[in-house]
Design a protein around this motif. Structure first.
Motif, PDB file in Angstrom:
ATOM      1  N   MET A   1       0.848  -1.205   0.000  1.00 16.21           N
ATOM      2  CA  MET A   1       0.000   0.000   0.000  1.00 16.21           C
ATOM      3  C   MET A   1       0.871   1.238   0.000  1.00 16.21           C
ATOM      4  N   LEU A   2       0.339   2.276  -0.652  1.00 16.70           N
ATOM      5  CA  LEU A   2       1.030   3.564  -0.791  1.00 16.70           C
ATOM      6  C   LEU A   2       0.206   4.632  -0.097  1.00 16.70           C
ATOM      7  N   PRO A   3       0.359   4.790   1.237  1.00 16.88           N
ATOM      8  CA  PRO A   3      -0.416   5.814   1.935  1.00 16.88           C
ATOM      9  C   PRO A   3      -0.107   7.210   1.384  1.00 16.88           C
ATOM     10  N   HIS A   4      -1.154   8.023   1.216  1.00 14.98           N
ATOM     11  CA  HIS A   4      -0.939   9.406   0.787  1.00 14.98           C
ATOM     12  C   HIS A   4      -0.303  10.201   1.918  1.00 14.98           C
ATOM     13  N   VAL A   5       0.678  11.029   1.592  1.00 14.33           N
ATOM     14  CA  VAL A   5       1.372  11.798   2.626  1.00 14.33           C
ATOM     15  C   VAL A   5       0.412  12.698   3.397  1.00 14.33           C
ATOM     16  N   MET A   6      -0.585  13.262   2.714  1.00 15.44           N
ATOM     17  CA  MET A   6      -1.524  14.165   3.381  1.00 15.44           C
ATOM     18  C   MET A   6      -2.415  13.442   4.396  1.00 15.44           C
ATOM     19  N   ARG A   7      -2.362  12.113   4.393  1.00 13.34           N
ATOM     20  CA  ARG A   7      -3.134  11.337   5.378  1.00 13.34           C
ATOM     21  C   ARG A   7      -2.223  10.636   6.392  1.00 13.34           C
ATOM     22  N   GLN A   8      -0.952  11.046   6.441  1.00 12.47           N
ATOM     23  CA  GLN A   8       0.007  10.321   7.280  1.00 12.47           C
ATOM     24  C   GLN A   8       0.273  10.965   8.642  1.00 12.47           C
ATOM     25  N   GLY A   9      -0.267  12.142   8.920  1.00 10.72           N
ATOM     26  CA  GLY A   9       0.049  12.817  10.183  1.00 10.72           C
ATOM     27  C   GLY A   9      -0.186  11.906  11.376  1.00 10.72           C
TER      28      GLY A   9
ATOM     29  N   LEU B   1       1.547  -4.760  10.423  1.00  7.01           N
ATOM     30  CA  LEU B   1       1.247  -4.727   8.984  1.00  7.01           C
ATOM     31  C   LEU B   1      -0.244  -4.998   8.734  1.00  7.01           C
ATOM     32  N   ALA B   2      -0.807  -5.907   9.509  1.00  4.66           N
ATOM     33  CA  ALA B   2      -2.236  -6.207   9.338  1.00  4.66           C
ATOM     34  C   ALA B   2      -3.102  -5.030   9.772  1.00  4.66           C
ATOM     35  N   LEU B   3      -2.713  -4.380  10.877  1.00  2.60           N
ATOM     36  CA  LEU B   3      -3.461  -3.200  11.334  1.00  2.60           C
ATOM     37  C   LEU B   3      -3.452  -2.114  10.263  1.00  2.60           C
TER      38      LEU B   3
ATOM     39  N   ALA C   1      -5.637  -3.072   7.225  1.00  4.05           N
ATOM     40  CA  ALA C   1      -7.068  -2.945   7.513  1.00  4.05           C
ATOM     41  C   ALA C   1      -7.526  -1.484   7.394  1.00  4.05           C
ATOM     42  N   GLN C   2      -6.600  -0.561   7.552  1.00  2.00           N
ATOM     43  CA  GLN C   2      -6.937   0.873   7.504  1.00  2.00           C
ATOM     44  C   GLN C   2      -6.574   1.512   6.169  1.00  2.00           C
ATOM     45  N   ARG C   3      -6.325   0.710   5.152  1.00  2.00           N
ATOM     46  CA  ARG C   3      -5.764   1.265   3.911  1.00  2.00           C
ATOM     47  C   ARG C   3      -6.632   2.358   3.285  1.00  2.00           C
ATOM     48  N   GLN C   4      -7.959   2.199   3.396  1.00  2.00           N
ATOM     49  CA  GLN C   4      -8.826   3.220   2.787  1.00  2.00           C
ATOM     50  C   GLN C   4      -8.698   4.559   3.492  1.00  2.00           C
TER      51      GLN C   4
ATOM     52  N   TYR D   1      -2.124  -0.994  -3.326  1.00  5.54           N
ATOM     53  CA  TYR D   1      -3.310  -0.193  -3.031  1.00  5.54           C
ATOM     54  C   TYR D   1      -2.884   1.261  -2.854  1.00  5.54           C
ATOM     55  N   PRO D   2      -3.580   2.265  -3.380  1.00  3.19           N
ATOM     56  CA  PRO D   2      -4.847   2.195  -4.094  1.00  3.19           C
ATOM     57  C   PRO D   2      -4.706   2.223  -5.615  1.00  3.19           C
ATOM     58  N   LEU D   3      -3.505   1.995  -6.142  1.00  2.97           N
ATOM     59  CA  LEU D   3      -3.365   2.006  -7.608  1.00  2.97           C
ATOM     60  C   LEU D   3      -4.136   0.842  -8.218  1.00  2.97           C
ATOM     61  N   ASP D   4      -4.180  -0.274  -7.471  1.00  3.94           N
ATOM     62  CA  ASP D   4      -4.869  -1.457  -7.964  1.00  3.94           C
ATOM     63  C   ASP D   4      -6.003  -1.808  -7.013  1.00  3.94           C
ATOM     64  N   ALA D   5      -7.074  -2.338  -7.550  1.00  5.13           N
ATOM     65  CA  ALA D   5      -8.195  -2.771  -6.713  1.00  5.13           C
ATOM     66  C   ALA D   5      -7.762  -4.011  -5.946  1.00  5.13           C
ATOM     67  N   MET D   6      -7.782  -3.940  -4.615  1.00  5.83           N
ATOM     68  CA  MET D   6      -7.337  -5.097  -3.812  1.00  5.83           C
ATOM     69  C   MET D   6      -8.320  -5.342  -2.671  1.00  5.83           C
TER      70      MET D   6
END
Ligand code: ZN
Length: 496
Positions: A195-203, A264-266, A269-272, A491-496
């Motif tokens: 997964m590639l978390p967006h930086v603007m959501r990483q605070g 990693l599982a936690l 689970a929060q990828r969205q 994720y989120p480049l690919d549907a997973m």
């Protein structure tokens, strides 16, 4: 006991057109500081390097500090710069030592290596097969196996903004010193989530990273020598960009594995919740004006974040989209920090303080990797201030470290005071504003080229925050980044 302590820090934005020669690691001095000069620059600061120095001195250890090399994020590190830095560190290790403590970033890409830190650690391990290596890392590490395979204990920042660099150094250093003293046997497990978390959501004050980092601290309270979730740096088109975790336990590899897998599982689970949705700039400008109209008298400024062009993520810091929208909207009682444009500073210096002039500001750098040409903007104003741009951070982030904005000028358009700087510096510390005679708490609007780090020194002043999608290589728009090399699916480049 003899230690080698060193620093090599660069977050590489592979889309950035800003070059990264050795001089970028050595603001003003030509080469990065070595030996006593490096110790003098970092001792007592809030850095991981300072923590290593303190641990060595408290342990009565001899130590050498061959180099302290840190540069603001930009494009791939030039090969000769990497060879200079890695060469100094490896030469010190080759002279013999009992342990190595490294203050690294974890997302360095060089012209030749996608994993700069892994290459450094591989070389050190080849020179010193049995010597323990402790590594402090930025939370934006893009973890490659080579890094972990060649380290003994790794610890990552648990805050973003990064206000715990020093504590991170203590965790990495103590694990290694405990091993030397025969009091611990660090065992490490690591892994990645696709997964590639967006930086603007990483605070780390925001969910879900807040909870992930809290679980890391809980594991440490339960006995882990260190536990780290790296949210990763997605503005790097390399195979192993993305989220990862590392857990170090005392001689319990099964527990390290279990805890690492749990982290990693936690995260998975929060990828969205790590996905960021961009708002149109016009809507952001309208919202800023609404917030300003509703603002209590004497309250702090409405902060406008030009997050697509943050120099601490490799931005050119000279795109004019958001500042242009502010000027077009006729915002008043505003300031913008900052536009990187050394030529404009020269023009203003030649005109002198008090002079009225019109110039082509910003937009000097093209961004071919995202198909953008630099677009300057014609701006008129009065030169309000000229200075050398030097200051020392107050903290809480990078407390005590020196900063150098280079020759700096402030242009007052009547509505907006525009800070124009000659070296990249992200505004996260009040000292940067003091250096240019600005009192941010008294403004109505404050535009910052920053994503999350501004919160460290400035969030308590803001009476409202509006995220403004401008243009630049720090964009959170993954379509614009058009990844070619990242491991798929992700994720989120690919549907997973
Ligand atoms: Zn970082």
């Amino acid at each position: 006991m003899k230690l080698v302590i060193a620093q090599m820090k660069h977050e590489t934005n592979t889309y950035s057109p800003v070059p990264t020669p050795l001089a970028r690691f050595a603001t003003g001095t030509g080469v990065p500081p070595e030996g006593d000069a490096a110790i003098a620059a970092y001792r007592g600061t809030g850095s991981a390097l300072a923590a290593f120095i303190e641990l060595a001195e408290q342990a009565g250890a001899q130590y050498t500090l061959p180099i302290a090399a840190s540069a603001w994020p930009s494009g791939p590190v030039h090969d000769d710069a990497f060879e200079h830095i890695a060469g100094r560190i490896c030469a010190a290790v080759a002279e013999g030592c009992d342990a190595v403590l490294l203050d690294l970033h974890g997302a360095m890409v060089t012209q030749s290596f996608d994993d700069g830190e892994g290459e450094l650690l591989r070389r050190i391990r080849a020179l010193a097969p049995a010597v323990p290596i402790g590594v402090a890392l930025d939370m934006h590490t893009n973890l490659y196996d080579t890094m972990a395979e060649n380290a003994t204990a790794m610890a990552g920042y648990q805050t973003y903004p990064h206000i715990d660099m020093h504590e991170t150094g203590l965790r990495a250093g103590r694990a290694v010193l405990a091993q030397l003293a025969g009091k611990a046997r660090p065992t490490m497990a690591w892994g990645r989530s696709p997964m590639l978390p967006h930086v603007m959501r990483q605070g780390s004050d925001d969910s879900p990273n807040r909870e992930l980092q809290a679980r890391c601290r809980e594991m440490e309270a339960q006995g882990a020598l260190s536990a780290s979730v790296f949210v990763g740096f997605p503005n790097a088109d390399i195979r192993d960009a993305g989220l990862s975790a590392v857990v170090v336990t005392d001689n319990d590899p099964a527990l390290a594995r279990r805890w690492c897998d749990e982290l990693l599982a936690l995260a998975w689970a929060q990828r969205q919740a790590f996905v960021y949705t961009l708002q149109p700039l016009a809507a952001s400008m309208a919202r800023a004006q609404q917030l300003a109209a509703a603002r209590m008298p004497g309250a702090g400024p409405i902060v406008l974040l030009d997050h697509s062009d943050n120099c601490a993520s490799g931005g050119t810091m000279d795109t004019m989209t958001v500042l242009g929208a502010m000027l077009d909207a006729g915002l008043r009682d505003a300031a913008a920090f900052a536009i990187f444009d050394p030529a404009a500073v020269q023009q203003m210096a030649a005109a002198g303080v008090g002079a009225q002039l019109t110039l082509e500001l910003g937009g000097k750098l093209d961004m071919p990797s995202i198909g953008l040409k630099g677009q300057p903007r014609t701006v008129s104003g009065r030169v309000r201030l000229l200075c050398d741009g030097r200051f020392r951070n107050r903290g809480p982030m990078a407390r005590g470290e020196r900063n150098d904005m280079g020759p700096t000028a402030v242009l007052d358009t009547g509505g907006v005071q525009i800070v124009v700087i000659g070296n990249h510096v992200e505004p996260h510390d009040l000292a940067a504003f003091a250096a240019v005679g600005l009192e941010p708490d008294r403004l109505q609007y404050l535009m910052l080229k920053s994503r999350v780090h501004w919160r460290a020194g400035l969030r308590s002043l803001a009476s409202g925050v509006v995220e403004c999608a401008g243009t630049g290589v720090c964009t959170s728009d993954y379509d614009t980044l058009a990844f070619k090399h990242v491991r798929r699916p992700v994720y989120p480049l690919d549907a997973m």
